[in-house]
Design an enzyme around this catalytic site. Structure first.
Site, mmCIF file in Angstrom:
data_model
loop_
_atom_site.group_PDB
_atom_site.id
_atom_site.type_symbol
_atom_site.label_atom_id
_atom_site.label_comp_id
_atom_site.label_asym_id
_atom_site.label_seq_id
_atom_site.Cartn_x
_atom_site.Cartn_y
_atom_site.Cartn_z
ATOM 1 N N HIS A 285 30.403 -45.269 -16.314
ATOM 2 C CA HIS A 285 32.006 -44.589 -17.031
ATOM 3 C C HIS A 285 33.044 -45.129 -17.015
ATOM 4 C CE1 HIS A 285 34.952 -41.201 -17.583
ATOM 5 N NE2 HIS A 285 34.542 -40.456 -16.507
ATOM 6 N N HIS A 324 27.677 -44.031 -26.241
ATOM 7 C CA HIS A 324 29.069 -43.352 -25.569
ATOM 8 C C HIS A 324 28.222 -41.753 -25.648
ATOM 9 C CE1 HIS A 324 32.298 -40.753 -25.163
ATOM 10 N NE2 HIS A 324 33.147 -41.930 -24.343
ATOM 11 N N ASP A 380 35.821 -49.302 -23.699
ATOM 12 C CA ASP A 380 35.840 -49.928 -22.168
ATOM 13 C C ASP A 380 35.201 -51.603 -22.986
ATOM 14 O OD1 ASP A 380 36.975 -48.713 -20.648
ATOM 15 O OD2 ASP A 380 35.045 -47.575 -19.936
HETATM 16 N N1 ACO Z 1 23.053 -50.804 -24.249
HETATM 17 C C1 ACO Z 1 21.649 -50.938 -24.690
HETATM 18 N N2 ACO Z 1 21.151 -49.567 -24.832
HETATM 19 C C2 ACO Z 1 21.748 -48.369 -24.939
HETATM 20 C C3 ACO Z 1 23.151 -48.581 -24.483
HETATM 21 C C4 ACO Z 1 23.429 -49.454 -23.954
HETATM 22 N N3 ACO Z 1 25.203 -49.941 -23.917
HETATM 23 N N4 ACO Z 1 23.347 -46.933 -24.177
HETATM 24 C C5 ACO Z 1 22.733 -46.607 -25.191
HETATM 25 N N5 ACO Z 1 21.024 -47.118 -24.834
HETATM 26 C C6 ACO Z 1 19.882 -46.321 -25.106
HETATM 27 C C7 ACO Z 1 19.584 -46.029 -24.025
HETATM 28 O O1 ACO Z 1 18.835 -46.536 -23.593
HETATM 29 C C8 ACO Z 1 18.893 -44.818 -25.340
HETATM 30 O O2 ACO Z 1 17.545 -45.737 -25.501
HETATM 31 P P1 ACO Z 1 16.268 -45.028 -26.291
HETATM 32 O O3 ACO Z 1 16.100 -43.527 -26.538
HETATM 33 O O4 ACO Z 1 14.857 -46.015 -26.610
HETATM 34 O O5 ACO Z 1 15.926 -44.317 -24.293
HETATM 35 C C9 ACO Z 1 19.735 -44.793 -25.762
HETATM 36 O O6 ACO Z 1 20.673 -45.788 -26.540
HETATM 37 C C10 ACO Z 1 20.696 -43.106 -25.659
HETATM 38 O O7 ACO Z 1 21.022 -43.531 -24.414
HETATM 39 P P2 ACO Z 1 21.609 -43.199 -23.380
HETATM 40 O O8 ACO Z 1 21.327 -43.235 -22.087
HETATM 41 O O9 ACO Z 1 20.188 -40.995 -23.301
HETATM 42 O O10 ACO Z 1 22.743 -42.318 -23.670
HETATM 43 P P3 ACO Z 1 23.747 -41.487 -23.068
HETATM 44 O O11 ACO Z 1 24.551 -40.240 -23.839
HETATM 45 O O12 ACO Z 1 23.101 -40.508 -22.110
HETATM 46 O O13 ACO Z 1 24.402 -42.406 -22.416
HETATM 47 C C11 ACO Z 1 26.231 -43.636 -22.556
HETATM 48 C C12 ACO Z 1 26.006 -42.604 -22.903
HETATM 49 C C13 ACO Z 1 26.425 -43.678 -20.204
HETATM 50 C C14 ACO Z 1 27.812 -44.051 -22.724
HETATM 51 C C15 ACO Z 1 25.245 -45.475 -22.504
HETATM 52 O O14 ACO Z 1 25.727 -45.334 -23.641
HETATM 53 C C16 ACO Z 1 25.902 -46.354 -21.480
HETATM 54 O O15 ACO Z 1 25.367 -46.821 -20.660
HETATM 55 N N6 ACO Z 1 26.257 -47.642 -22.224
HETATM 56 C C17 ACO Z 1 27.144 -48.775 -21.169
HETATM 57 C C18 ACO Z 1 27.854 -48.292 -20.074
HETATM 58 C C19 ACO Z 1 29.365 -47.929 -20.489
HETATM 59 O O16 ACO Z 1 29.886 -48.693 -21.302
HETATM 60 N N7 ACO Z 1 29.943 -46.824 -20.296
HETATM 61 C C20 ACO Z 1 31.528 -46.576 -20.336
HETATM 62 C C21 ACO Z 1 31.122 -45.299 -21.788
HETATM 63 S S1 ACO Z 1 33.055 -44.936 -21.664
HETATM 64 C C22 ACO Z 1 33.546 -43.814 -21.248
HETATM 65 O O17 ACO Z 1 33.699 -43.731 -19.615
HETATM 66 C C23 ACO Z 1 35.434 -43.954 -21.262
#
Ligand code: ACO
Length: 446
Positions: A285, A324, A380
């Protein structure tokens, strides 16, 4: 809001073919049919409860780990269309607010629902400014931390400590009391953050300067040394103000949900804000901006980007600052942030890590792995580069998110408190553990 219609058992009726705002459900275990209302493209989970196999069953529930398809409230604060990349506060587009508003005005908008008149803005600004000082004992409290304590840990603790300093804050259904705590929280968050920063450097605390703007004063408390009067650089002051506007609210994210959920127990707003700040701290987050910078430092050079992306695609790492839960398109805040980055670099000199960030973005936006999963830069991805150029250490990045988000948290908290449909939050579970079993004395266990 009450359901438009109560759930109706249709097992003995033939379903009408006329169009109406309802959902007909057939339980194939029993043949039972019910029709439940649809309002705002939503059904009420409680309307599923009459669906049972036996009369003494609990009834059907929705199962939604991580709330991916569950609305927990109705809200009039922030609108997001994740597919189109739209973000609006109280109906105003984020792009227009970033261009024309100030953080302090935007905070008023979020909390009051309307943009302030001149006198309302002057009054609001006056009150927030005159609540920036903290009790001297809070300073002693901050002094108790080790020099290398993470400032988010200090923030979470000191915001919670405010609860002990302002017992009047327990009067949460008194609008006057809520207003006072709002001034205090929005006014004091920058002071707590700046004091945490100065403590980590072993530098004396700088008291608030009420002549300066909200962000100007924050920069003063962070960076003033021997000057008789601190004069913030106007480009940096405005850049920070825009970043604060962009971070002010984001509807039902993890930290706002924490604010609402903890606040639903009717605890005072300082404790609820401490919980929200804790939720924001996590790297998935608000801690992501710090994690992005650590990732860019780890990648080290443009040549290493393909290898890093390869390890991301192999599931070994995340590309921090990408993806996201709601945006399946470019985060509209990320576009604005990218432009601010260059304005800050003009003043402070280019941050060499930008080249690595741009290369990560270029490769990711063309790569099938990211395209298929609709992973785009989020807010971010570039903020850390700006904060680093402005002289902030990485550990301060999530703090720079928590300060402006406080206005959004309070708006969400107050909306929850005043919503007659809300009660203490208490999700259900699907129990899959052992059935009743007898206690085995210690000597008889294998
Ligand atoms: N890098 C690589 N792969 C990713 C990323 C990433 N940053 N984000 C998602 N994926 C992949 C997942 O592994 C998943 O792959 P799969 O379908 O093969 O299993 C797919 O994309 C869907 O991702 P989820 O994790 O199901 O998406 P979710 O909505 O649960 O997560 C989140 C969202 C937590 C923001 C995620 O994208 C993440 O971890 N990003 C990196 C951390 C980040 O930048 N957070 C800031 C968010 S913005 C904020 O809070 C202000």
């Amino acid at each position: 809001m009450n359901p438009t219609k109560p759930a109706t058992d249709l097992s003995s009726e033939s379903a009408s073919k006329t169009t109406r705002d309802t959902l007909s459900i057939t339980d194939n275990r029993t043949g039972q049919q019910i029709e439940i209302p649809i309002k705002h493209d939503t059904i009420r989970a409680i309307d599923l409860r009459p669906i049972k196999v036996k009369p003494d069953d609990f009834g059907l529930m929705g199962y939604d780990p991580a709330f991916t398809n569950t609305a927990s409230c109705q809200s009039k604060i922030t609108y997001i269309d994740g597919d189109k990349g739209i973000l609006r506060y109280r109906g105003y587009s984020i792009e227009e607010l970033a261009e024309k508003s100030t953080y302090i005005e935007t905070a008023y908008l979020l909390l009051h629902g309307e943009l302030p008149t001149k006198s309302q803005l002057a009054d609001w600004s006056y009150h927030v400014t005159h609540h920036t000082f903290i009790h001297e004992s809070i300073k002693k409290f901050i002094d108790g931390f080790h020099y290398d304590a993470h400032p988010m840990g200090m923030m979470i603790s000191t915001v919670a400590a405010l609860s002990a300093f302002y017992p009047d804050s327990k009067d949460i259904f008194n609008p006057e009391s809520r207003r006072k705590q709002t001034y205090r929280l929005i006014g004091k968050m920058p002071t707590l953050a700046a004091f945490a920063y100065r403590h980590s450097l072993g530098m004396p605390f700088v008291y608030p300067d009420n002549d300066l703007s909200y962000c100007g004063n924050f920069l003063n408390m962070l960076f003033r040394t021997t000057e008789a009067k601190y004069r913030p650089n106007p480009t940096l002051e405005r850049a920070l103000d825009i970043l604060f506007i962009l971070h002010a609210d984001h509807e039902q994210n993890c930290s706002s949900t924490a604010m609402r959920l903890v606040g639903s127990s009717h605890v005072d707003p300082y404790c609820a804000t401490a919980a929200a700040t804790a939720a924001l701290y996590g790297p998935l987050h608000g801690g992501a901006n710090e994690a992005v910078l650590r990732m860019l430092v780890e990648i080290g050079s443009i040549q290493n980007v393909p290898a890093y992306i390869k390890s991301v695609k192999a599931g070994e790492k995340l590309l921090m600052g990408f993806g996201h839960r709601v945006y399946k398109n470019y985060d509209p805040r990320a576009r604005i942030v990218k432009n601010i980055a260059y304005e800050v670099f003009d003043v402070m000199g280019i941050n060499p890590l930008i080249e690595i960030a741009l290369e990560c973005e270029r490769i990711a936006l063309e790569d099938e792995y990211f395209v298929k999963r609709k992973l785009y830069p989020n807010v971010d991805f570039y903020t850390g580069l700006i904060y680093q150029s402005m002289g902030f250490p990485m550990t301060m990045f999530p703090v720079l998110f928590a300060i402006p988000r406080t206005s959004g948290w309070i708006a969400q908290w107050e909306e929850m408190l005043l919503d007659p449909e809300q009660k203490i939050s208490r999700p259900r579970q699907v129990y899959l553990g052992s059935d009743l079993r007898g206690y085995i004395p210690l000597d008889n266990r294998k």
